[in-house]
Design an enzyme around this catalytic site. Structure first.
Site, PDB file in Angstrom:
ATOM      1  CG  MET A   1      -1.729   1.109   1.483  1.00  0.00           C
ATOM      2  SD  MET A   1      -1.054   2.530   1.898  1.00  0.00           S
ATOM      3  CE  MET A   1      -2.136   3.716   1.768  1.00  0.00           C
ATOM      4  N   PRO A   2       1.065   1.623  -0.941  1.00  0.00           N
ATOM      5  CG  PRO A   2       2.105   1.529  -3.050  1.00  0.00           C
ATOM      6  CD  PRO A   2       0.994   1.245  -2.534  1.00  0.00           C
TER       7      PRO A   2
END
Length: 127
Positions: free
Chosen positions: A1-2
């Site tokens: 999850m950037p």
């Protein structure tokens, strides 16, 4: 999850920052295995006073078209994946938005999975 943060100097084109964000998201998907719908970005424009950079650091000539990209993401990508990500972002921004390659500044911040909460006060990645 950037979590992606893109900072630019104020641009007269209201769609410009969002176009940059799309290139970055597409680049992450194609190079570091970011899944569909995992797109979280903060796009910020600044005036002259709040956009500071060195025009020649490391012999790279930068302009006011500089794009700062900071990506906070889970640790674990290889150096080759990161290098491909940098190149894909720079090439994509150049092609899609006319950003000079010299004006693409990318910083990755790697964190452990327990350092995320996506809502509800929970650490969703902790098993």
């Amino acid at each position: 999850m950037p979590l992606v943060r893109i900072d630019i100097k104020r641009n007269p084109d209201a769609s410009y920052a969002k176009r940059l964000g799309k290139v970055v998201y597409d680049s992450m998907r194609s190079t570091i295995n970011v899944p569909d719908h995992d797109n979280f970005q903060v796009l910020t424009e600044h005036d002259d006073t709040h956009f500071v950079y060195d025009r020649e650091y490391l012999g790279i000539e930068r302009t006011d078209g500089l794009v700062f990209i900071q990506i906070t993401l889970n640790e674990g990508r290889t150096t080759d994946q990161k290098k491909l990500l940098y190149k894909t972002i720079a090439d994509g921004l150049n092609k899609e938005a006319g950003v000079r390659l010299e004006d693409v500044f990318v910083s990755l911040v790697e964190v452990k999975k327990e350092n995320w909460s996506f809502g509800n006060g929970l650490a969703q990645y902790v098993t």
